[in-house]
Design a protein around this motif. Structure first.
Motif, mmCIF file in Angstrom:
data_model
loop_
_atom_site.group_PDB
_atom_site.id
_atom_site.type_symbol
_atom_site.label_atom_id
_atom_site.label_comp_id
_atom_site.label_asym_id
_atom_site.label_seq_id
_atom_site.Cartn_x
_atom_site.Cartn_y
_atom_site.Cartn_z
ATOM 1 N N ALA A 187 -43.668 30.403 -5.166
ATOM 2 C CA ALA A 187 -43.429 31.825 -4.912
ATOM 3 C C ALA A 187 -44.737 32.589 -5.048
ATOM 4 O O ALA A 187 -45.549 32.304 -5.939
ATOM 5 N N CYS A 188 -44.924 33.547 -4.164
ATOM 6 C CA CYS A 188 -46.179 34.319 -4.189
ATOM 7 C C CYS A 188 -46.212 35.205 -5.425
ATOM 8 O O CYS A 188 -45.308 36.046 -5.620
ATOM 9 N N PRO A 189 -47.206 35.032 -6.292
ATOM 10 C CA PRO A 189 -47.253 35.853 -7.514
ATOM 11 C C PRO A 189 -47.635 37.306 -7.261
ATOM 12 O O PRO A 189 -47.454 38.150 -8.142
ATOM 13 N N ILE A 190 -48.193 37.604 -6.093
ATOM 14 C CA ILE A 190 -48.570 38.980 -5.766
ATOM 15 C C ILE A 190 -47.523 39.538 -4.806
ATOM 16 O O ILE A 190 -47.365 39.036 -3.685
ATOM 17 N N THR A 191 -46.805 40.521 -5.251
ATOM 18 C CA THR A 191 -45.803 41.146 -4.391
ATOM 19 C C THR A 191 -46.414 42.335 -3.670
ATOM 20 O O THR A 191 -47.458 42.865 -4.078
ATOM 21 N N VAL A 192 -45.764 42.735 -2.588
ATOM 22 C CA VAL A 192 -46.258 43.860 -1.787
ATOM 23 C C VAL A 192 -45.154 44.890 -1.654
ATOM 24 O O VAL A 192 -43.965 44.555 -1.640
ATOM 25 N N GLU A 193 -45.580 46.163 -1.565
ATOM 26 C CA GLU A 193 -44.601 47.254 -1.488
ATOM 27 C C GLU A 193 -45.198 48.396 -0.675
ATOM 28 O O GLU A 193 -46.329 48.822 -0.928
ATOM 29 N N ILE A 194 -44.436 48.884 0.311
ATOM 30 C CA ILE A 194 -44.840 50.022 1.131
ATOM 31 C C ILE A 194 -44.164 51.274 0.594
ATOM 32 O O ILE A 194 -42.957 51.277 0.352
ATOM 33 N N ALA A 195 -44.944 52.320 0.365
ATOM 34 C CA ALA A 195 -44.379 53.580 -0.110
ATOM 35 C C ALA A 195 -43.316 54.069 0.866
ATOM 36 O O ALA A 195 -43.481 53.942 2.094
ATOM 37 N N PRO A 196 -42.210 54.604 0.359
ATOM 38 C CA PRO A 196 -41.113 55.023 1.251
ATOM 39 C C PRO A 196 -41.535 56.003 2.336
ATOM 40 O O PRO A 196 -41.038 55.939 3.462
ATOM 41 N N ASP A 197 -42.482 56.898 2.018
ATOM 42 C CA ASP A 197 -42.881 57.895 3.014
ATOM 43 C C ASP A 197 -43.780 57.316 4.107
ATOM 44 O O ASP A 197 -44.114 58.017 5.064
ATOM 45 N N LEU A 198 -44.190 56.046 3.948
ATOM 46 C CA LEU A 198 -45.059 55.429 4.951
ATOM 47 C C LEU A 198 -44.350 54.392 5.810
ATOM 48 O O LEU A 198 -44.942 53.864 6.751
ATOM 49 N N ARG A 199 -43.091 54.079 5.493
ATOM 50 C CA ARG A 199 -42.407 53.023 6.216
ATOM 51 C C ARG A 199 -42.174 53.381 7.684
ATOM 52 O O ARG A 199 -42.260 52.530 8.559
ATOM 53 N N ALA A 200 -41.883 54.631 7.944
ATOM 54 C CA ALA A 200 -41.553 55.021 9.320
ATOM 55 C C ALA A 200 -42.778 55.129 10.198
ATOM 56 O O ALA A 200 -42.728 54.841 11.389
ATOM 57 N N ARG A 201 -43.916 55.537 9.612
ATOM 58 C CA ARG A 201 -45.068 55.804 10.469
ATOM 59 C C ARG A 201 -46.359 55.155 9.978
ATOM 60 O O ARG A 201 -47.053 54.494 10.739
ATOM 61 N N GLY A 202 -46.700 55.320 8.736
ATOM 62 C CA GLY A 202 -48.018 54.879 8.279
ATOM 63 C C GLY A 202 -48.206 53.381 8.324
ATOM 64 O O GLY A 202 -49.175 52.868 8.872
ATOM 65 N N CYS A 203 -47.248 52.614 7.728
ATOM 66 C CA CYS A 203 -47.349 51.155 7.680
ATOM 67 C C CYS A 203 -45.946 50.574 7.760
ATOM 68 O O CYS A 203 -45.301 50.319 6.735
ATOM 69 N N PRO A 204 -45.452 50.345 8.962
ATOM 70 C CA PRO A 204 -44.082 49.810 9.078
ATOM 71 C C PRO A 204 -43.948 48.373 8.591
ATOM 72 O O PRO A 204 -42.854 47.956 8.204
ATOM 73 N N HIS A 205 -45.051 47.604 8.597
ATOM 74 C CA HIS A 205 -44.935 46.181 8.293
ATOM 75 C C HIS A 205 -46.188 45.715 7.555
ATOM 76 O O HIS A 205 -47.311 45.964 8.001
ATOM 77 N N PHE A 206 -45.978 45.018 6.437
ATOM 78 C CA PHE A 206 -47.084 44.480 5.640
ATOM 79 C C PHE A 206 -46.649 43.120 5.103
ATOM 80 O O PHE A 206 -45.545 42.972 4.574
ATOM 81 N N ALA A 207 -47.536 42.116 5.277
ATOM 82 C CA ALA A 207 -47.202 40.770 4.825
ATOM 83 C C ALA A 207 -48.457 40.091 4.299
ATOM 84 O O ALA A 207 -49.582 40.484 4.640
ATOM 85 N N GLY A 208 -48.241 39.079 3.463
ATOM 86 C CA GLY A 208 -49.378 38.336 2.928
ATOM 87 C C GLY A 208 -48.946 37.014 2.344
ATOM 88 O O GLY A 208 -47.757 36.734 2.177
ATOM 89 N N ARG A 209 -49.923 36.194 2.069
ATOM 90 C CA ARG A 209 -49.652 34.862 1.503
ATOM 91 C C ARG A 209 -50.820 34.486 0.595
ATOM 92 O O ARG A 209 -51.982 34.713 0.942
ATOM 93 N N LEU A 210 -50.517 33.932 -0.556
ATOM 94 C CA LEU A 210 -51.550 33.507 -1.491
ATOM 95 C C LEU A 210 -51.841 32.025 -1.274
ATOM 96 O O LEU A 210 -50.928 31.230 -1.081
ATOM 97 N N ILE A 211 -53.135 31.677 -1.304
ATOM 98 C CA ILE A 211 -53.551 30.280 -1.176
ATOM 99 C C ILE A 211 -54.396 29.934 -2.400
ATOM 100 O O ILE A 211 -55.420 30.576 -2.657
ATOM 101 N N ARG A 212 -53.973 28.919 -3.130
ATOM 102 C CA ARG A 212 -54.679 28.493 -4.334
ATOM 103 C C ARG A 212 -55.583 27.294 -4.045
ATOM 104 O O ARG A 212 -55.279 26.455 -3.210
#
Length: 805
Positions: A207-232
């Motif tokens: 499981a990815c130890p770093i979680t991601v979260e988009i501020a509610p006011d940015l979901r519609a316009r500023g950043c609709p989609h954000f993803a990532g993956r950790l590689i050790r």
């Protein structure tokens, strides 16, 4: 956008020569700015073998080499060449690189010629890497393996024959900011087959130890989609040679494997990414707006003061990256980095552009995000980048960390294949139109065409037709004259005022004036100086504080232009402009003016002392020339009721009764001071529409009226008050007999102390010459005397003067 030919061929299966590819790119709208072809500079250097390297008979440090060359290539006849070489590693049997006579050596800038070195002939050169500008190594000549193909071009054997292509991308084509998008266009044109992208399936080991979260006011316009993956467990060493060569070819400096992969993804697939050093990230990553007072030290080493409205990627310690623009230095990858978090997101183009402009940051990521990347490629691009990292740096991937979803860009427009001919002028078969859109990634459902997610510029039916015409090639268009509505010579389309405007412009240019084109908006202070500046002509949304009002006259714009030229050392000027001036804010409340401005001296310096400052008579003469050219009557009145921006007593108004045709004179010193112009300065304004039209309209000039009877000149000298204007006497004399009097001119004026001593205090003498031109018969002495008496009477009545005895 820069890329190499081999990079393009990674995405396009093609055998087309470089020249065809370059032509197709420009024809498709991807204008080729330049090409750097290594064959042009290094194509003459071939692989050779040193048959024998013997000591030079006249120099201890030089070697006399017999070199086997193959000018025709591998397998062709061998030619032996003698070369004098000073490299310490020159020896018998060495396989190296040979430059024949006539070759330009880029590292030295020398064109090789046959030479004599210490008494021995030398024909050509055995080269080092520095002489080929491949590195700074100049310790010896290039040594190649024994099995290197003799006679082959060195750049072909070394893999350096990869031309770099630089194309210009218009703002509406973000899909062409990646090599894959360019290959798609070329494949659709028919220059090859597009190679499909292979999207790897990455299975997370934890499981990815770093979680991601988009501020509610940015979901519609500023950043609709954000993803990532950790590689050790990655090893962040230098990237492989092929990747470094690709980046170097387009002008990028290889840094490390992790950074080079992100650059490769940016230019190859138009997918900007960012890699965080996971050990330097504290807590979850949040996409939010910056708070007042926050700062970020970016990867360029500069610290930026952030403002609300600017998107950041932040952890528990604060901003770690400027979203879509540039990463932060604190969480950037280092040579000892072992754990990384790779992020891929879709950012709002407007927000990214506003942030970049406010902070004056220009990056490849910003350049792409503000134009619009493919929102559907966020996750596939992340997987491709992670697979490259796993292949080149090793490591173990985590599960996907994701928030939001790719925005829905689905839309469809009707494809009317019949409109292509009417809009573009090309007759393209229906099947070809549909296949062209399909090749570009469009989805067709009957007559409805849906653009792909990577084409945000397709916003209507006309855009579909533009894509079809672009692929078919607009170069196939043939020029055809428009059909005439009526047969024969077409009727004139210019109005009388437009004809006069053109005539006035040409006459002013012929008089030596330079035409200016100034803004129709000026500042309020300048507008008030010229009788304007009211609320009716104020602009509601001016683009600057210097363009708040419609101009009441053309003269302020010319004076501003003159001031700028004087500030740059141009003292003598003759400027003019023809255009509208505004006396109100409603439609139609404007009038056409032709305005001229003379500043400085009338001529260059010469040995004849003919140089003088311009005066109002220069302006008057030019006004009269323009009025005559546009058909104004020859007999006009001149009065002194001039606008306040002209010098009182040194200006005049030309008119026909109350109808003002033109104004001329010196510009008021107060105006010159306010506009920062150094005098002398004279100006004129002609109201083109105020000149009366001829009563009889004819396309030709009227016949020249001449008399075969001899004209009679009579001179008159009048004593009058010194304050009386000469024009008053001239107009009075002209009115004595309008049929016979052709002209009246002033030829002498006697005034001052000597004049007052002879004629009395406050008096002057004004001499007029009057020309009488008979029409029917020669004038008798009695008729001449009768006209003379009328002239004396009229002038005396108008001026109070008497005939001088």
């Amino acid at each position: 956008m820069k890329f190499t030919l081999n990079w393009l061929k990674d995405h396009l299966e093609t055998t087309a020569p470089l020249e065809d590819i370059l032509y197709a790119l420009t024809d498709l709208g991807l204008e080729v700015e330049g090409v750097e072809n290594p064959a042009d500079s290094l194509g003459a250097f071939r692989i050779c073998r040193v048959i024998e390297a013997a000591p030079h008979p006249n120099a201890d440090r030089l070697r006399l080499c017999r070199v086997a060359t193959y000018p025709g290539g591998p397998g062709t006849a061998m030619e032996e060449v003698q070369v004098v070489c000073g490299a310490p590693n020159a020896r018998t049997g060495l396989v190296g690189v040979f430059a024949p006579v006539g070759t330009h050596v880029p590292g030295t800038g020398v064109d090789l010629k046959p030479g004599v070195i210490r008494g021995v002939e030398s024909n050509g050169m055995l080269c080092s890497e520095r002489e080929l500008m491949l590195s700074d190594n100049h310790d010896g000549i290039i040594e190649l393996p024994e099995d290197a193909p003799l006679g082959a071009r060195y750049i072909d054997w070394r893999g350096l024959n990869d031309p770099m292509i630089h194309i210009k991308i218009t703002p509406n084509r973000p899909d062409a900011l990646g090599v894959h998008g360019i290959a798609r266009d070329l494949a659709a044109r028919g220059l090859g087959t597009l190679k499909p992208l292979t999207i790897p399936a990455i299975t997370g080991a934890f499981a990815c130890p770093i979680t991601v979260e988009i501020a509610p006011d940015l979901r519609a316009r500023g950043c609709p989609h954000f993803a990532g993956r950790l590689i050790r467990g990655v090893t962040n060493g230098p990237s492989p040679a092929w990747l470094q060569a690709r980046l170097k070819a387009i002008g990028l400096r290889p840094i490390s494997a992790l950074v080079d992969i992100t650059n490769y993804m940016t230019f190859g697939l138009n997918r900007p990414l960012h890699v965080f050093d996971a050990a330097r990230v504290h807590g979850p990553l949040r996409i939010r707006m910056a708070a007042e007072g926050e700062t970020l030290t970016a990867l360029d080493g500069r610290t930026y003061a952030l403002r609300p409205g600017q998107m950041v990627i932040a952890d528990d310690n604060g901003p770690e990256s400027l979203a879509g623009v540039m990463g932060g230095e604190a969480s950037g990858c280092q040579p000892d980095t072992t754990d990384v978090f790779v992020e891929s997101a879709f950012w709002d183009p407007i927000t990214i552009a506003a942030t970049g402009r406010a902070l004056k940051i220009n990056t490849d990521a910003r350049y792409r995000f503000e134009r619009g990347v493919d929102p559907a490629f966020t996750l596939p691009g992340l997987d491709i980048a992670c697979q490259m990292i796993l292949d080149l740096c090793g490591g173990t991937p985590s599960d996907l960390a994701e928030d939001g979803a790719a925005p829905d860009t689905r839309r469809a427009y009707r494809l009317d294949t019949a409109r292509t001919s009417s809009l573009v002028g090309l007759d393209i078969p229906d099947a070809e139109q549909r296949s062209s859109l399909t090749a570009l990634g469009f989805t067709l459902d009957g007559d409805m065409a849906s653009p792909p997610s990577w084409r945000p510029d397709i916003l209507g039916e006309a855009d579909l037709i533009e894509e079809i015409a672009r692929l078919a090639s607009l170069s196939k268009l043939q020029g055809k004259p428009l059909p005439r509505r009526e047969a024969g010579v077409p009727k004139p389309i210019l109005t009388p005022v437009q004809v006069r405007e053109r005539t006035a412009r040409r006459m002013l240019a012929a008089l030596g004036y330079n035409e200016c084109v100034t803004y129709s908006f000026i500042d309020a202070a300048a507008a008030r100086l010229f009788g304007g500046g009211g609320d009716a002509v104020q602009v509601e949304n001016p683009i600057s504080s210097e363009m708040t009002h419609l101009r009441p006259d053309l003269l302020p714009g010319l004076l501003r232009a003159a001031a700028r030229n004087q500030a740059r050392g141009h003292a003598d000027m003759a400027l003019f402009e023809v255009g509208p001036a505004f006396h109100g804010g409603e439609p139609g409340e404007q009038h056409l003016q032709a305005t001229g401005l003379l500043i400085g001296q009338n001529a260059p310096r010469d040995p004849h002392a003919s140089r003088r400052g311009v005066d109002l008579y220069d302006a008057k003469a030019d006004v009269e020339a323009v009025l005559a050219a546009i058909g104004a009557p020859a007999r006009v009145q001149i009065t002194r009721k001039t606008p306040t921006w002209f010098h009182p007593g040194r200006a005049g108004v030309i008119g026909l009764g109350p109808n003002v045709l033109a104004t001329f004179g010196e510009v008021h010193p107060r105006i010159l001071q306010a506009m920062d112009v150094k005098g002398p300065a004279v100006a004129f304004t002609i109201l083109i529409a105020a000149v009366p039209l001829p009563k009889v309209k004819t396309p030709t000039r009227p016949a020249l009226m001449m008399s075969d009877l001899q004209a009679v000149d009579r001179d008159f000298a009048f004593v009058m008050d010194a304050q009386v204007e000469a024009l008053t006497a001239v107009n009075a004399a002209m009115g004595a007999d309008k049929a016979l009097i052709e002209s009246v001119r002033v030829f002498d004026q006697f005034m001052g102390d000597k004049a007052e001593a002879q004629m009395g205090a406050g008096k002057k003498s004004l001499a007029l010459t009057v020309r009488l031109q008979p029409v029917a018969q020669t004038l008798t002495e009695a008729e001449i005397e009768a006209v003379s008496a009328k002239i004396i009477e009229k002038v005396g009545k108008a001026t109070g003067g008497t005939l001088r005895r």
